[in-house]
Design a protein around this motif. Sequence first.
Motif, PDB file in Angstrom:
ATOM      1  N   MET A  20      -4.910  18.343   1.303  1.00  0.00           N
ATOM      2  CA  MET A  20      -5.086  16.976   1.721  1.00  0.00           C
ATOM      3  C   MET A  20      -3.941  15.990   1.285  1.00  0.00           C
ATOM      4  O   MET A  20      -3.064  16.620   0.522  1.00  0.00           O
ATOM      5  N   LYS A  21      -4.137  15.000   1.729  1.00  0.00           N
ATOM      6  CA  LYS A  21      -3.140  13.657   1.571  1.00  0.00           C
ATOM      7  C   LYS A  21      -3.724  12.559   1.095  1.00  0.00           C
ATOM      8  O   LYS A  21      -4.782  12.277   1.376  1.00  0.00           O
ATOM      9  N   VAL A  22      -2.979  12.273  -0.018  1.00  0.00           N
ATOM     10  CA  VAL A  22      -3.467  11.026  -0.575  1.00  0.00           C
ATOM     11  C   VAL A  22      -2.654   9.560  -0.378  1.00  0.00           C
ATOM     12  O   VAL A  22      -1.526   9.634  -0.604  1.00  0.00           O
ATOM     13  N   MET A  23      -3.301   8.648  -0.102  1.00  0.00           N
ATOM     14  CA  MET A  23      -2.702   7.278  -0.118  1.00  0.00           C
ATOM     15  C   MET A  23      -3.451   6.553  -1.041  1.00  0.00           C
ATOM     16  O   MET A  23      -4.485   6.355  -1.181  1.00  0.00           O
ATOM     17  N   CYS A  24      -2.697   5.676  -1.878  1.00  0.00           N
ATOM     18  CA  CYS A  24      -3.136   4.872  -3.009  1.00  0.00           C
ATOM     19  C   CYS A  24      -2.939   3.503  -2.800  1.00  0.00           C
ATOM     20  O   CYS A  24      -1.760   3.099  -2.158  1.00  0.00           O
ATOM     21  N   ASP A  25      -3.834   2.644  -3.206  1.00  0.00           N
ATOM     22  CA  ASP A  25      -3.576   1.213  -3.197  1.00  0.00           C
ATOM     23  C   ASP A  25      -2.707   0.443  -4.188  1.00  0.00           C
ATOM     24  O   ASP A  25      -2.242   1.369  -5.118  1.00  0.00           O
ATOM     25  N   MET A  26      -2.252  -0.444  -4.023  1.00  0.00           N
ATOM     26  CA  MET A  26      -0.852  -1.023  -4.885  1.00  0.00           C
ATOM     27  C   MET A  26      -1.733  -2.137  -6.059  1.00  0.00           C
ATOM     28  O   MET A  26      -2.673  -2.076  -6.141  1.00  0.00           O
ATOM     29  N   ASN A  27      -0.841  -2.502  -7.003  1.00  0.00           N
ATOM     30  CA  ASN A  27      -1.207  -3.384  -7.985  1.00  0.00           C
ATOM     31  C   ASN A  27      -1.095  -4.901  -7.395  1.00  0.00           C
ATOM     32  O   ASN A  27      -1.471  -5.799  -8.194  1.00  0.00           O
ATOM     33  N   ILE A  28      -0.721  -5.146  -6.356  1.00  0.00           N
ATOM     34  CA  ILE A  28      -0.654  -6.348  -5.690  1.00  0.00           C
ATOM     35  C   ILE A  28      -1.791  -6.417  -4.670  1.00  0.00           C
ATOM     36  O   ILE A  28      -1.640  -6.298  -3.397  1.00  0.00           O
TER      37      ILE A  28
END
Length: 346
Positions: A20-28
């Motif tokens: 699978m592929k992971v996309m993560c949110d940012m800290n902004i």
Amino acid sequence: MTRKENILEIIYSVADELGMKVMCDMNIIGGGLYHPDDNHDSILTVLKKKSDKHIVAYHEMYGNHPSFWGWYLNNEINPMDSLDYKQAHFWRQLWKSVANKCHAIAPGSKVTISPFFLLDKEEFRGFRYQSPAEYEAWWFNTMKESDIDVLMLQDSGAEHLSFFTLDEREPFLAAAAKACQRAGKEFWVNVETGQVEADNWAEALEMEHNHSREWAFTQIDWLKQKLLLAAKYGTGIINWGYYPFMNPKDEYEAEVDGQKVNADNRKANYEAYKNYIESLTDNIPDGLLVQPKLQGTLWFLEAGMENKDMATLEKELREEITNQRNLGFTYLWICSTSYYFTAEKK
């Protein structure tokens, strides 16, 4: 590695195993970072520095995983008036800085964003209605200037109302798709599997006023139509609504606007969608860009998971991810990552 950081490590490791592929949110995070009276240059300098530090440290921790695919700009905003140059400049400059850092530190990684549109033509809720042409112009300029790779448009409008028709939604999907095509970017659709049940605006506004909106799963026949529309314009289809309306786990306690979601219904919704995707062939139907099915879902990581026994938690996370994979999901779209990884402490 702290207990919190190990939770993300488990997610990436399981994703590696399952391809699978992971996309993560940012800290902004959030759509309220801009304020008209701020010193915008000063605010941008602070936000860029904060973001740069987070991106570098996060990638050092997790970027070695084959499943490390991309990043998510968790700033849900509606395009502002075309004459609001200061605000447009603010967002485009911030996103360009973030995207450039992501691309520099992780070449080939994708930077994504998932905005909404408004279908309230009568402006019942006090927000200015903007035409699809205005959305196309704003997002064309934004995608061109910001270096964002993928725009994932929410398909239900900001209001999420069940009585909105496909004919009302389609012009906005077409406009966003055209904006991305002109800018040389990818266009995906965020097909939502949850909606507010209302027959008309009067009912919807009364429920909103009384804080009693009736949320429900988008039943499978309606979901099929939404997926067909998404596949007509998008080269990818992502989702909000698996959480809280489709997760089959008994232990998962789901609610929206304070309304609890019945676990039995969630299991039935999961199985109904699973039966649907099993009926699809491998071929992409004529007139569509992709198969009309979900490729991943928004997953808000719950706060406090680090307090569980790690062996138990790893088992639970593996089950969560496997349940998504069994529905054909390729992408793990995870949010609240900055709760579990904070670069400022490095």
